[in-house]
Structure formats: structure tokens, C-alpha cells
Write an enzyme that holds these catalytic residues in place. Structure first.
Site, short mmCIF file in Angstrom:
data_model
loop_
_atom_site.label_atom_id
_atom_site.label_comp_id
_atom_site.label_asym_id
_atom_site.label_seq_id
_atom_site.Cartn_x
_atom_site.Cartn_y
_atom_site.Cartn_z
N SER A 24 0.60 -1.22 -0.07
CA SER A 24 -0.06 0.01 -0.12
C SER A 24 1.10 1.24 0.05
CB SER A 24 -0.88 -0.09 1.40
OG SER A 24 -0.11 -0.10 2.61
N ASN A 111 -2.26 -2.28 13.21
CA ASN A 111 -3.80 -1.97 13.17
C ASN A 111 -4.12 -0.86 14.01
OD1 ASN A 111 -3.65 -4.57 11.90
ND2 ASN A 111 -4.62 -5.75 13.10
N THR A 156 -38.69 27.96 -10.83
CA THR A 156 -39.10 26.38 -10.34
C THR A 156 -39.21 25.51 -11.43
OG1 THR A 156 -41.27 26.71 -10.21
CG2 THR A 156 -40.15 27.32 -8.39
N HIS A 157 -38.89 24.55 -11.41
CA HIS A 157 -38.88 23.49 -12.74
C HIS A 157 -38.18 24.22 -13.78
CE1 HIS A 157 -42.39 21.69 -10.93
NE2 HIS A 157 -42.66 22.73 -10.47
N SER A 278 -11.89 26.00 -27.20
CA SER A 278 -12.00 24.70 -28.05
C SER A 278 -10.71 24.86 -28.87
CB SER A 278 -13.33 25.00 -28.78
OG SER A 278 -13.26 24.04 -30.04
N LYS A 284 -15.63 29.42 -29.23
CA LYS A 284 -15.95 28.92 -28.20
C LYS A 284 -15.18 29.38 -26.79
CE LYS A 284 -17.91 25.08 -27.44
NZ LYS A 284 -19.04 24.52 -27.25
N ASN A 286 -15.59 28.07 -22.90
CA ASN A 286 -16.38 26.80 -22.16
C ASN A 286 -16.16 26.68 -20.61
OD1 ASN A 286 -17.00 25.71 -24.65
ND2 ASN A 286 -15.28 24.64 -24.90
N GLU A 291 -17.70 22.60 -14.89
CA GLU A 291 -18.15 21.43 -15.12
C GLU A 291 -17.40 20.27 -14.55
OE1 GLU A 291 -19.28 21.63 -19.94
OE2 GLU A 291 -17.35 22.56 -19.27
N TYR A 318 -9.82 -6.37 12.47
CA TYR A 318 -9.13 -5.99 11.17
C TYR A 318 -9.17 -6.96 10.18
CZ TYR A 318 -5.57 -4.17 8.07
OH TYR A 318 -5.23 -3.68 6.89
N GLN A 323 -7.42 -2.03 3.98
CA GLN A 323 -6.52 -1.24 3.42
C GLN A 323 -6.84 -0.27 2.06
OE1 GLN A 323 -2.40 -2.68 3.03
NE2 GLN A 323 -2.60 -2.90 0.89
N LYS A 326 -7.98 3.66 1.97
CA LYS A 326 -7.04 4.83 1.98
C LYS A 326 -7.22 5.68 0.66
CE LYS A 326 -4.53 2.59 4.49
NZ LYS A 326 -5.22 1.77 5.47
N1 ARG Z 1 -1.52 -1.07 5.09
C1 ARG Z 1 -2.52 -1.61 6.28
C2 ARG Z 1 -3.90 -0.88 6.05
O1 ARG Z 1 -3.75 -0.05 5.58
C3 ARG Z 1 -1.86 -1.46 7.72
C4 ARG Z 1 -2.51 -2.39 8.69
C5 ARG Z 1 -1.94 -3.58 8.40
N2 ARG Z 1 -2.21 -4.49 9.40
C6 ARG Z 1 -1.96 -5.92 9.06
N3 ARG Z 1 -2.50 -6.54 10.02
N4 ARG Z 1 -1.60 -6.40 7.94
O2 ARG Z 1 -4.75 -1.49 6.53
#
Ligand code: ARG
Length: 459
Positions: A24, A111, A156-157, A278, A284, A286, A291, A318, A323, A326
Site C-alpha cells: 500500500s 492495526n 422552479t422547474h 476549443s 467557443k 467553455n 463542469e 481488522y 487497506q 485509503k
Molecule cells: N496497510 C495496512 C492498512 O492499510 C496497515 C495495517 C496492516 N495490518 C495488518 N495486520 N496487516 O490497513
């Protein structure tokens, strides 16, 4: 196997493909500040509890400081075989100070560590976002004040309905954003709670001082259940939900800016500095930025559903699935921050095209409701008045006239109750003035609302 935080019970190293899939680091490296902040507090606690000596504690703190600087300067090499940010920092620590570095993780698990890091990250994001919302609200208020007597058609609408002050329209967004701020503040209350001390799931043995950690990290409380603490991602879901709702509000405003800047509406001009052209059509201009904000709203909704879905089947405590939290979390923070940061200056440079807006207010019978109200003051029931004004509009439409263009004789054909006082009810600015009710679009009511908003923003 070198550098891994585990391995004792393994006979062989991991397959490279498994390392890569498991890693990760390519996204959680962004949490290095939070990770080090948590580790510093943890180190101080270990020192205070006599689990490491004073000198050891100082050595670890100094090394963490160095690692912090090295990562900031881009000097630490990230490597998938070291899985995540926790492993990288612990490894760097051991490289610097040897076996002493191995003591830092005593009583701690990745964890509770990741639960802390992400809580600190959400706390930072919320603080930043609340500040950005505040700035955005100031831009809204300034735009309203600069055009304080401009009357626009209210819809409205998406059909012209009644005249309203532009300031009133903009203040509607101020209110939405105020609710967003309070939602973030609420979420912060539940985010700013210390999970450290929960260890892997059952709680730390040894003599940990959670209250000390809580004070050190300026959190507002400590989690009550270790199993909940390491598997709770509610604070993230709440953060993303608050963000999704904020983005919905921004998206609605953007939609209006897009519509208002069409040739069909022609109500506003977005500054050249915030518009794009454009590659093929030379004429144009834009509204890409509004958007894109509208588009990115979908992405934040996706993040919300993604995290909810990740969590829904997970048994305690856990699980590695978590993971996957994130990327949606960090992407949401980025998207919201960038959207607010770009919309504030864009808003400041919008010009309203007063002539076209004036025409739009005067065409389309926006004063019809007031005419009905006038007839009520003359003794009619509202239903009768509504019907009668409908008749008048039908006939005016046939003759290509607006209501104020009917002369008194023409009006009297519909009802003898009408006298020349009626014209006072057909002027859009007088329609506005009749609505000085609290929360209404009357200029006095709006001035009060603007002042109130100014005061709120100052405090
Ligand atoms: N990279 C892990 C996560 O984002 C960290 C916690 C990992 N814990 C484990 N028991 N492998 O969740």
C-alpha cells in the site's frame, strides 16, 4: 524477507507478485507525517512509562525527526517489498539507531497504528476543508454584496417563477455550506478519538498510558473497545459523506453557472482566467471548471459507496480489505480541497449581465403571484384570484404583452375590483420589497441576512 515486520514463522520469502499486490506504500506514503506524529507520541509514552530510558527516547525522537525531513526532501526510497509506510519508517529507524529502533513498536500493532494515522489525516483534512469553506462563503458574500440590488428571475422547474434578489439566491448556497461546516465539525468530534493502545485487536498488555497519548496527540477521548477501535471506519465514511454532500452543493451551484453562461441565458460572464477554449471552434468559451467540479462530485459519491461496500461484510476485527479505505479517503480530501480552492477565485470574477437579466425579469409574468395577492387585498379568495390572473395572462400572451403593459380599462374587463393601485404590484422591485419577511427576498431581509452571514464568518 529482509525488512519485513514479520517472517519468524515463515520458511520462504514472499513471491514478488504477492509483495506487489499486498503493498500500500504507493498511496499510504502520504500518511508519513501522521505516522511519525503518532510514533513520536508513542515513544514519549514508552519513555514516561519506563519501558525505554530517557536517552533511548531522545534517540528515537531525533531519528524520527530526521526521517521526517528525509521523506519531505524525497530522500527515502520507497520499495514495495516493505509493504506500507509503517514498515518503511520502522526500517529507516532501525537503520539509523540499530536495535533500539526495534523497541518502538512494543505493544503497538499496525492495526491501531493505521487507525490512528487515518484519524489524524481526517482531522487535518477537516480543518483544512472548514477553512476553505469559510473562504468560499466569503467569496459568495462578496459577490452578493457587489450586486446587492440586482434582481434576477427565480426559477422552479427551470421556468421563470418570481423575481428574487441575486444576493438571496447566493445566500441559499451560504446556508448549504454552513450546514456542511457543521457536519464536518460533528464528524471531527467522532474522528478525534485515540485508538492507540488497542494493539492488534484485544488491547495492549504492558503498561500503556492511553490518557497520556490522548493528551499528547490533542485528541478528545480514547476509544472504549479495542475491537471496535481497530475495525471502525465510521469516521472515514462520515467524512466522505459530508464531502459528498458538500460536493453536491458545489455541483448545483456549478450547474447554475454553466446554465447562466450559455448564450440561451446569457446572465453571466466567467472571467477568461477561469474559462477555456476549443481546439477546433474558435468562437467557443467553455465553463470547464464548473463542469469539472460537477463531474468530480460523481467521483466522491463513488468513494462513499466504495468504502461502504468494502466495510459491509467484514467480520471483527481488522481485515486486510480495510487497506482499500485509503484511496477513496485521500482522493475525497484532494477532490474537495481542489474544488473549493478553484471555485473561490472563479466566483470572485463573475460578472453579471444586468441588461439581459433585467429583460428576463420583465418577461414571463413573474409578477403574476403578486397580482393575485393584490386581488386578495381587494376581497377575492386566493383561488378566484389565481384563476382570474391566469385568464389575464392568457389574453396578454395573445396580444404579446406583459401584465404591466395592460391599461386599466383592459384590466377592469377582468374585474371591476381592479384600480390603478394595481401597477404598484406589477413592478418586480416592489414585488421584492413586499417580501421583507424573515427568510424572504425583501431587500431589508436580505441585507440583514448578509450582515448576519458576515458576523458568522468573522466568528
Ligand atoms: N496497510 C495496512 C492498512 O492499510 C496497515 C495495517 C496492516 N495490518 C495488518 N495486520 N496487516 O490497513
Amino acid at each position: 524477507m529482509g525488512g519485513k515486520l514479520w517472517g519468524g514463522r515463515f520458511n520462504t520469502g514472499t513471491d514478488e507478485r504477492a509483495d506487489s499486490f499486498n503493498a500500500s506504500i504507493h498511496f499510504d506514503k502520504r500518511l508519513f507525517r501522521e505516522d511519525i506524529e503518532g510514533s513520536r507520541a508513542y515513544c514519549k509514552m514508552l519513555g514516561k512509562q519506563g519501558m525505554i530510558s530517557k536517552d533511548e527516547s531522545t534517540a528515537i525522537l531525533n531519528a524520527l525527526e530526521e526521517i521526517h525531513r528525509e521523506i519531505e526532501r524525497g530522500e527515502l526510497k520507497f520499495d514495495e517489498s516493505l509493504e506500507d509506510i509503517h514498515t518503511h519508517i520502522e526500517n529507516a529507524l532501525i537503520e539509523k539507531i540499530g536495535p533500539l529502533g526495534e523497541k518502538l513498536h512494543t505493544g503497538r500493532s499496525r492495526n491501531d497504528q493505521i487507525a490512528l494515522d487515518t484519524r489524524l489525516s481526517v482531522r487535518n483534512s477537516i480543518t483544512k476543508i472548514i477553512h476553505l469553506i469559510n473562504k468560499f462563503q466569503v467569496s459568495l458574500i462578496e459577490l452578493a454584496e457587489r450586486n446587492h440590488d440586482l434582481i434576477i428571475p427565480g426559477y422552479t422547474h427551470l421556468q421563470r417563477a418570481q423575481p428574487v434578489l441575486l444576493a438571496h439566491h447566493l445566500l441559499a448556497y451560504y446556508e448549504m455550506l454552513k450546514r456542511d461546516t457543521s457536519r464536518y465539525e460533528e464528524a471531527l468530534r467522532r474522528t478525534n478519538v485515540l485508538p492507540l493502545g488497542s494493539a492488534a485487536l484485544a488491547g495492549a498488555t504492558l503498561n500503556m498510558d492511553r490518557e497520556f497519548l490522548c493528551r499528547e496527540l490533542q485528541m478528545q477521548g480514547i476509544t472504549a473497545n479495542s475491537m471496535d477501535a481497530v475495525s471502525d471506519r465510521d469516521f472515514m465514511v462520515e467524512f466522505i459523506f459530508a464531502s459528498a454532500l458538500l460536493m453536491m452543493h458545489l455541483s448545483r451551484l456549478c450547474e447554475e453557472l454553466i446554465i447562466w453562461s450559455t448564450q440561451e441565458f446569457d446572465f453571466i460572464e466567467i472571467s477568461d482566467a477561469f474559462a477555456t477554449g476549443s481546439s477546433i471552434m474558435p468562437q467557443k468559451k467553455n465553463p470547464d471548471i464548473p463542469e469539472l467540479v460537477r463531474g468530480k462530485t460523481g467521483r466522491v459519491y463513488g468513494n462513499l459507496i466504495s468504502l461502504l461496500t468494502t466495510m459491509k461484510g467484514l467480520p471483527l476485527a481488522y481485515n486486510k480489505d480495510m487497506q482499500e479505505d485509503k484511496e477513496p479517503l485521500l482522493d475525497t480530501a484532494d477532490t474537495v480541497e481542489k474544488s473549493l480552492a478553484i471555485l473561490s477565485p472563479l466566483l470572485k470574477e463573475i460578472t453579471f449581465k444586468k441588461e439581459t437579466i433585467k429583460k428576463a425579469v420583465e418577461q414571463g409574468y413573474l409578477v403574476a403571484t403578486d397580482l393575485a395577492d393584490y386581488l386578495v387585498t381587494k376581497g377575492m379568495t386566493f383561488r378566484q384570484a389565481h384563476h382570474l390572473v391566469g385568464d389575464m395572462i392568457l389574453s396578454a400572451q395573445k396580444n404579446n404583452k406583459e401584465l404591466h403593459q395592460l391599461d386599466l380599462a383592459e384590466m377592469k374587463r377582468f374585474s371591476p375590483l381592479i384600480d390603478d393601485g394595481v401597477y404598484g404590484w406589477l413592478d418586480p422591485s416592489l414585488c421584492i420589497e413586499r417580501r421583507n419577511i424573515h427568510g424572504g427576498t425583501g431587500s431589508e431581509a436580505v441585507r440583514k441576512a448578509l450582515n448576519h452571514a458576515r458576523e458568522e464568518l468573522r466568528s
